[in-house]
Structure formats: structure tokens, C-alpha cells
Design a protein around this motif. Structure first.
Motif, PDB file in Angstrom:
ATOM      1  N   TRP A 161       0.545  -1.250   0.006  1.00 45.35           N
ATOM      2  CA  TRP A 161       0.044   0.110  -0.039  1.00 45.35           C
ATOM      3  C   TRP A 161       0.874   1.196   0.010  1.00 45.35           C
ATOM      4  O   TRP A 161       2.153   1.282   0.716  1.00 45.35           O
ATOM      5  N   GLU A 195      -2.653   4.160   6.098  1.00 45.27           N
ATOM      6  CA  GLU A 195      -3.985   4.591   5.953  1.00 45.27           C
ATOM      7  C   GLU A 195      -4.854   4.186   4.818  1.00 45.27           C
ATOM      8  O   GLU A 195      -5.963   3.975   4.869  1.00 45.27           O
ATOM      9  N   HIS A 196      -4.250   3.968   3.837  1.00 48.43           N
ATOM     10  CA  HIS A 196      -4.835   3.446   2.524  1.00 48.43           C
ATOM     11  C   HIS A 196      -5.346   2.046   2.916  1.00 48.43           C
ATOM     12  O   HIS A 196      -6.516   1.757   2.231  1.00 48.43           O
ATOM     13  N   HIS A 197      -4.681   1.085   3.795  1.00 47.67           N
ATOM     14  CA  HIS A 197      -5.167  -0.024   3.937  1.00 47.67           C
ATOM     15  C   HIS A 197      -6.401   0.188   5.253  1.00 47.67           C
ATOM     16  O   HIS A 197      -7.549  -0.336   5.062  1.00 47.67           O
ATOM     17  N   THR A 198      -5.871   0.645   6.257  1.00 51.65           N
ATOM     18  CA  THR A 198      -6.635   0.665   7.522  1.00 51.65           C
ATOM     19  C   THR A 198      -8.000   1.474   7.343  1.00 51.65           C
ATOM     20  O   THR A 198      -8.859   1.273   8.194  1.00 51.65           O
ATOM     21  N   ILE A 199      -7.773   2.458   6.554  1.00 55.38           N
ATOM     22  CA  ILE A 199      -8.968   3.549   6.716  1.00 55.38           C
ATOM     23  C   ILE A 199      -9.834   3.395   5.286  1.00 55.38           C
ATOM     24  O   ILE A 199     -10.800   2.930   4.909  1.00 55.38           O
ATOM     25  N   GLY A 200      -8.891   3.500   4.191  1.00 57.16           N
ATOM     26  CA  GLY A 200      -9.379   3.510   2.677  1.00 57.16           C
ATOM     27  C   GLY A 200     -10.054   2.272   2.641  1.00 57.16           C
ATOM     28  O   GLY A 200     -11.272   2.266   1.815  1.00 57.16           O
ATOM     29  N   ARG A 234     -10.358  -0.820   4.785  1.00 54.02           N
ATOM     30  CA  ARG A 234     -11.019  -1.356   5.748  1.00 54.02           C
ATOM     31  C   ARG A 234     -12.441  -0.815   6.072  1.00 54.02           C
ATOM     32  O   ARG A 234     -13.401  -1.382   6.675  1.00 54.02           O
ATOM     33  N   GLN A 235     -12.528   0.426   5.823  1.00 54.47           N
ATOM     34  CA  GLN A 235     -13.748   1.397   6.154  1.00 54.47           C
ATOM     35  C   GLN A 235     -14.628   1.440   4.893  1.00 54.47           C
ATOM     36  O   GLN A 235     -15.636   2.328   4.789  1.00 54.47           O
ATOM     37  N   SER A 236     -14.379   0.807   3.896  1.00 54.89           N
ATOM     38  CA  SER A 236     -15.137   0.982   2.713  1.00 54.89           C
ATOM     39  C   SER A 236     -16.215  -0.103   2.393  1.00 54.89           C
ATOM     40  O   SER A 236     -16.115  -1.057   2.956  1.00 54.89           O
ATOM     41  N   TYR A 285     -14.843  -3.400   1.172  1.00 54.38           N
ATOM     42  CA  TYR A 285     -14.359  -4.147   2.295  1.00 54.38           C
ATOM     43  C   TYR A 285     -15.604  -5.171   2.638  1.00 54.38           C
ATOM     44  O   TYR A 285     -15.151  -6.451   2.937  1.00 54.38           O
TER      45      TYR A 285
END
Length: 103
Positions: free
Chosen positions: A56, A60-65, A67-69, A72
Motif C-alpha cells: 500500500w 491509512e490506505h489499508h486501515t481506513i481507505g 477497511r472502512q469502505s 471491504y
């Protein structure tokens, strides 16, 4: 760049179904902002164990972008029922190189 490392223990006997579902799921992750590349590898000694390596741009691209999409949720529906136990996911950054925070 961040490397996500997930250890995936698939329920024994469901490896073929998992690999087919992953073939669909990889399209989801590859479409996400900040995604660079991924690799799925199967363990030779424990055929139900896999590692997923995802590069990534930032954590944040993984944990927010991702995982919170909503995407996901699709990923989860395709794959999470194959795991026992739930995967361990850790993040790594290169040593001795400038990381995304400028260190």
C-alpha cells in the motif's frame, strides 16, 4: 510504502474454494486507492496456510481507505468464512529507507 502481511489459515478441505473466491476478491483490493500490488502464497508444509502480502502507499490506505469502505464488505463476504482462526494482519515498512512519513 507499507507492506501488509496477513497469515491466513483456511479451514482444511476448503482450499480450492478459497482460491476460487480469492480470484474474485483480488479484483476488489486491486481497485482500491493506494493499492500497489499483492501476492498470495500457499505454504508447502501446511497446505491450508497462506500468506497474503499487499503493498500500500500508506498505512491509512489499508486501515481506513480499504477497511472502512463498502468494498471491504464485499471482500469480507467472499473470504472471511474460510478462516479459522481469524487472520493475523501486521504492517511493515522498509528499514534504512525513507518511509511515507519522511523518517
Amino acid at each position: 510504502m507499507i507492506l501488509e502481511v496477513a497469515t491466513l489459515d483456511v479451514i482444511p478441505g476448503q482450499e480450492t474454494q478459497f482460491e476460487a473466491a480469492f480470484a474474485e476478491a483480488k479484483k476488489i483490493i486491486a481497485s482500491m486507492p493506494g493499492y500497489i500490488s499483492h501476492e498470495l502464497q500457499r505454504c508447502l508444509e501446511q497446505r491450508h496456510r497462506y500468506i497474503l502480502l499487499v503493498h500500500w502507499q500508506t498505512l491509512e490506505h489499508h486501515t481506513i481507505g480499504f477497511r472502512q469502505s463498502p468494498q471491504y464488505e464485499e471482500w469480507r463476504a467472499l473470504l472471511h468464512h474460510f478462516y479459522n482462526p481469524f487472520p493475523t494482519v501486521l504492517h511493515y515498512e522498509a528499514v534504512g529507507q525513507k518511509n511515507y512519513r519522511g523518517f
